[in-house]
Structure formats: C-alpha cells, structure tokens
Write a protein that holds these residues in place. Sequence first.
Motif, PDB file in Angstrom:
ATOM      1  N   HIS A 174     -18.545 -18.065  -7.213  1.00  0.00           N
ATOM      2  CA  HIS A 174     -19.153 -19.288  -7.736  1.00  0.00           C
ATOM      3  C   HIS A 174     -20.667 -19.092  -7.890  1.00  0.00           C
ATOM      4  CE1 HIS A 174     -20.533 -23.521  -7.695  1.00  0.00           C
ATOM      5  NE2 HIS A 174     -19.406 -23.729  -8.355  1.00  0.00           N
ATOM      6  N   ASP A 175     -21.256 -18.491  -6.873  1.00  0.00           N
ATOM      7  CA  ASP A 175     -22.693 -18.255  -6.870  1.00  0.00           C
ATOM      8  C   ASP A 175     -23.109 -17.348  -8.048  1.00  0.00           C
ATOM      9  OD1 ASP A 175     -24.941 -18.953  -5.253  1.00  0.00           O
ATOM     10  OD2 ASP A 175     -25.179 -16.790  -4.920  1.00  0.00           O
ATOM     11  N   MET A 176     -22.334 -16.300  -8.276  1.00  0.00           N
ATOM     12  CA  MET A 176     -22.659 -15.405  -9.400  1.00  0.00           C
ATOM     13  C   MET A 176     -22.594 -16.153 -10.727  1.00  0.00           C
ATOM     14  SD  MET A 176     -20.884 -11.711  -8.759  1.00  0.00           S
ATOM     15  CE  MET A 176     -19.592 -12.075  -7.595  1.00  0.00           C
ATOM     16  N   MET A 177     -21.573 -16.996 -10.856  1.00  0.00           N
ATOM     17  CA  MET A 177     -21.410 -17.735 -12.119  1.00  0.00           C
ATOM     18  C   MET A 177     -22.580 -18.682 -12.356  1.00  0.00           C
ATOM     19  SD  MET A 177     -17.366 -18.500 -12.497  1.00  0.00           S
ATOM     20  CE  MET A 177     -16.854 -18.873 -10.850  1.00  0.00           C
ATOM     21  N   VAL A 178     -22.937 -19.418 -11.288  1.00  0.00           N
ATOM     22  CA  VAL A 178     -24.005 -20.407 -11.408  1.00  0.00           C
ATOM     23  C   VAL A 178     -25.341 -19.746 -11.732  1.00  0.00           C
ATOM     24  CG1 VAL A 178     -25.347 -22.052 -10.031  1.00  0.00           C
ATOM     25  CG2 VAL A 178     -22.859 -22.127  -9.976  1.00  0.00           C
ATOM     26  N   ARG A 179     -25.542 -18.528 -11.186  1.00  0.00           N
ATOM     27  CA  ARG A 179     -26.812 -17.830 -11.402  1.00  0.00           C
ATOM     28  C   ARG A 179     -26.895 -17.112 -12.744  1.00  0.00           C
ATOM     29  NH1 ARG A 179     -29.783 -16.646  -6.563  1.00  0.00           N
ATOM     30  NH2 ARG A 179     -28.741 -17.674  -4.826  1.00  0.00           N
ATOM     31  N   THR A 180     -25.785 -17.014 -13.466  1.00  0.00           N
ATOM     32  CA  THR A 180     -25.842 -16.337 -14.764  1.00  0.00           C
ATOM     33  C   THR A 180     -26.749 -17.137 -15.700  1.00  0.00           C
ATOM     34  OG1 THR A 180     -23.621 -15.474 -14.476  1.00  0.00           O
ATOM     35  CG2 THR A 180     -24.452 -15.551 -16.733  1.00  0.00           C
ATOM     36  N   PRO A 181     -27.760 -16.492 -16.301  1.00  0.00           N
ATOM     37  CA  PRO A 181     -28.641 -17.247 -17.197  1.00  0.00           C
ATOM     38  C   PRO A 181     -27.858 -17.818 -18.388  1.00  0.00           C
ATOM     39  CG  PRO A 181     -29.487 -15.004 -16.787  1.00  0.00           C
ATOM     40  CD  PRO A 181     -28.128 -15.073 -16.186  1.00  0.00           C
ATOM     41  N   VAL A 182     -28.209 -19.034 -18.796  1.00  0.00           N
ATOM     42  CA  VAL A 182     -27.477 -19.675 -19.908  1.00  0.00           C
ATOM     43  C   VAL A 182     -27.443 -18.785 -21.162  1.00  0.00           C
ATOM     44  CG1 VAL A 182     -27.471 -21.649 -21.500  1.00  0.00           C
ATOM     45  CG2 VAL A 182     -27.763 -22.018 -19.036  1.00  0.00           C
ATOM     46  N   PRO A 183     -28.578 -18.176 -21.577  1.00  0.00           N
ATOM     47  CA  PRO A 183     -28.485 -17.330 -22.784  1.00  0.00           C
ATOM     48  C   PRO A 183     -27.509 -16.163 -22.601  1.00  0.00           C
ATOM     49  CG  PRO A 183     -30.783 -17.688 -22.168  1.00  0.00           C
ATOM     50  CD  PRO A 183     -29.952 -18.228 -21.044  1.00  0.00           C
ATOM     51  N   GLY A 184     -27.440 -15.624 -21.382  1.00  0.00           N
ATOM     52  CA  GLY A 184     -26.507 -14.524 -21.117  1.00  0.00           C
ATOM     53  C   GLY A 184     -25.073 -14.995 -21.185  1.00  0.00           C
ATOM     54  N   MET A 185     -24.836 -16.211 -20.678  1.00  0.00           N
ATOM     55  CA  MET A 185     -23.478 -16.758 -20.714  1.00  0.00           C
ATOM     56  C   MET A 185     -23.052 -17.038 -22.152  1.00  0.00           C
ATOM     57  SD  MET A 185     -22.018 -19.880 -18.428  1.00  0.00           S
ATOM     58  CE  MET A 185     -21.843 -19.120 -16.833  1.00  0.00           C
ATOM     59  N   VAL A 186     -23.951 -17.629 -22.904  1.00  0.00           N
ATOM     60  CA  VAL A 186     -23.634 -17.951 -24.309  1.00  0.00           C
ATOM     61  C   VAL A 186     -23.447 -16.659 -25.117  1.00  0.00           C
ATOM     62  CG1 VAL A 186     -24.578 -19.013 -26.410  1.00  0.00           C
ATOM     63  CG2 VAL A 186     -24.782 -20.183 -24.196  1.00  0.00           C
TER      64      VAL A 186
END
Length: 267
Positions: A174-186
């Motif tokens: 969960h922590d890794m997911m939350v910390r992923t930068p939005v531009p990286g996720m998109v």
Amino acid sequence: MTTLHVPVDGADLAVEVQGEGDALLFIHGFPFSSLMWYDQIIALTRWKRIAPDLRGAGRSSAPAPPDGYSMAGYADDLIRVLDALDVGLAVVCGLSMGGYVLLELLRRHPGRVRAAVLCNTKAEPDSADAKRERDRLAELAQREGTPWVAELLVPKLFAAATHATKPEVVLAAHDMMVRTPVPGMVGALGALRDRPDSTPTLRTIRVPTLVIAGHEDQIAPPDGMRRMAAAIRGAQFALISDAGHLTPMEQPLATNRTLAAFLDTLR
Ligand code: MLT
C-alpha cells in the motif's frame, strides 16, 4: 545496500545494487518499486543484485507522460542501467509489469538476457475493457491522488492468507502504491494499456526460463501462467500456494527457494 543514480533518456533512475558476482536484475510491477524485491535482495547473496525503480516509480524521477513511458522505453532504460554498471549479461526477473518489460527486453535486447524469470505476469495485451479501465484509473489518479488507486487495487493483490496473517505485507505494498508519483502512475497506465501482444515472443525465447505463479493470483491467474510456461521451450513452472499477485512478498521463503534452485542450474 547502495543506491546509485543512473541518468537515462529524460529521467534519473534510482538503482539498488548489492553484492558481487553474476548479475541478477529485478524489475518491479505496477505501481510498486524496487522495495518489493527486498526479501530476494537480502537472500540471494551469491549474486550481484540490481533492482532499479523504473522511471516514474519509487525514488526515480517522474517525467511528465507520455515521455519514455512504454514497455520499450522502460526496457531501453534498463539497458542504460546495465551499461552504467558494466554488466553485459544478466539473469532478469520481472513481476507482472516487470514481466511485460522483460518480454520487451527479450525482443529488443536478447543478447543481454542470460536467463528469464517471469513472475505473476502474462503475455496477452489488454482487452478493450481493460484499456478503458487503465484510462479510468489514470483519471482517478490525477483527480483524487494515488491513495484512491491503492484502495481499488489492494483487494485484488493478495491471497486470503496474506490479508489474514501478514498485514505488514499489505501495508508495505500500500505504501509503495501511495508513494508512486502521479505522473509515473499515469505514464505507466498508458504503457500498460498500449503494450504489445507478447504471445508470439514466447516461442522465440531461447534462454533458460522459470515461470512463477501465485495460486490465488487474480490478475495473472495460474492457468494462464501454466500455458505461458508450456509455450516457452524448456521452461520450468512453479506454483506457490497462499500467494496472490505479489508472490515474492507474500511467500518470500518459497519464492527464494524456487529462485535459488533455478539460479543454481545456471552455474
Ligand atoms: C502489475 O502488478 O504490474 C500490474 O498488475 C500489471 C497489470 O495491471 O497488468
């Protein structure tokens, strides 16, 4: 563990490097980071373990999408990492999206892959529905932030036993997911949506290959992984119980045993 920073085309990658010896490259899944391989990095001490954060993940920089976000872009970034470390040939272990990147490496840079470990992954491209879901998640990440995406993904990621008895594993993911930068996720969601069909690649693989499936994986179900292994010449197949989509984190001992036995056959 040493963290190196490797400049690649338009980004700066954080790369965990530990130990000496033959190279073992770990590619994380989406939306995670190199931290997901912690238990493997600690255990496989006879290898030089290399675990990068892909562009837009973990502690790597996150250029604005679509810059470099494709399976080909991720694969080329990893070649820059191997070059920076003076590694010609590596055993490559990829989970889920990391597996898609590994299949791309086998297409684009087959001379750099000594052996392949495909964990919790698949060769097929996204269906039309899955592509729409990628766009919906990207929109959600931009509008509401990464915690909302994490809330949607957590129920699909783990085996029942992990939810019941290993809350620390769920928390770490969960922590890794939350910390992923939005531009990286998109950017990653676009890369996932547009990834090519890798099924024709399977029969072209000529390196020793291990396929690891989680018995309760809802995202890359074991039946599909068994078919994937059958399509690759000489591939070994391992099914790990009480594991969902994040088998190496959920069942580190069983995963490490399977990995170590496969790695021993390469020496
Ligand atoms: C991953 O773990 O990398 C993702 O589940 C891949 C995917 O959604 O296809």
